[in-house]
Design an enzyme around this catalytic site. Sequence first.
Site, PDB file in Angstrom:
ATOM      1  N   MET A   1       3.543  -1.450  -8.108  1.00 12.83           N
ATOM      2  CA  MET A   1       3.711  -0.071  -7.968  1.00 12.83           C
ATOM      3  C   MET A   1       2.740   0.452  -8.829  1.00 12.83           C
ATOM      4  O   MET A   1       2.505   0.035  -9.761  1.00 12.83           O
ATOM      5  CB  MET A   1       5.170  -0.184  -8.746  1.00 12.83           C
ATOM      6  CG  MET A   1       5.816   1.265  -9.035  1.00 12.83           C
ATOM      7  SD  MET A   1       6.875   1.588  -7.767  1.00 12.83           S
ATOM      8  CE  MET A   1       6.517   3.170  -6.859  1.00 12.83           C
ATOM      9  N   PRO A   2       2.288   1.482  -8.673  1.00  9.25           N
ATOM     10  CA  PRO A   2       2.654   2.672  -7.680  1.00  9.25           C
ATOM     11  C   PRO A   2       2.172   2.488  -6.286  1.00  9.25           C
ATOM     12  O   PRO A   2       1.115   1.599  -5.884  1.00  9.25           O
ATOM     13  CB  PRO A   2       1.718   3.854  -8.281  1.00  9.25           C
ATOM     14  CG  PRO A   2       0.893   3.354  -9.204  1.00  9.25           C
ATOM     15  CD  PRO A   2       1.100   1.786  -9.579  1.00  9.25           C
ATOM     16  N   TYR A   3       2.507   3.225  -5.283  1.00 11.83           N
ATOM     17  CA  TYR A   3       2.692   3.414  -4.010  1.00 11.83           C
ATOM     18  C   TYR A   3       1.948   4.805  -3.552  1.00 11.83           C
ATOM     19  O   TYR A   3       2.509   5.637  -3.820  1.00 11.83           O
ATOM     20  CB  TYR A   3       3.563   2.930  -3.140  1.00 11.83           C
ATOM     21  CG  TYR A   3       4.463   1.831  -3.310  1.00 11.83           C
ATOM     22  CD1 TYR A   3       3.886   0.647  -3.269  1.00 11.83           C
ATOM     23  CD2 TYR A   3       5.578   1.818  -4.003  1.00 11.83           C
ATOM     24  CE1 TYR A   3       4.490  -0.804  -3.362  1.00 11.83           C
ATOM     25  CE2 TYR A   3       6.404   0.534  -4.233  1.00 11.83           C
ATOM     26  CZ  TYR A   3       5.997  -0.528  -3.999  1.00 11.83           C
ATOM     27  OH  TYR A   3       6.465  -1.567  -4.264  1.00 11.83           O
TER      28      TYR A   3
END
Length: 124
Positions: A1-3
């Site tokens: 994560m992050p996307y």
Amino acid sequence: MPYVTITATEGYSEEQKKRLLQGSSDAVVESIGAPLSSVRVMLHTIPGSHYLNAGEFNTPGLMFVVDFIEGRTDAQKDALIAALSKVGAGAANLPESEVRVRLVDFPKSNMGMAGGVSARAMGR
């Protein structure tokens, strides 16, 4: 994560697409300190006729949406917005005023992680 999800109108070269993808990944790592191993970037292209900008079809469009776990500071978010705007403008040859960035904070209990557990359950 992050996307990071990039949505762009058609017409960008393979080289521009690679610059968008790589530049976005680098921007996330540098601006919010996310480990490279956790960054995912996806590019979706749409026909110009599927994008309406100020009442006009067939204009170039570029939007970044970043989904991440809550907890980033406003300064980190500001840095990420600025970095992605610059990446988009440079890679897509657009004025920065035409690039959009949207950040979405998810509560730790609402983000699934590897192994099918929430970020909260993993102690994130």
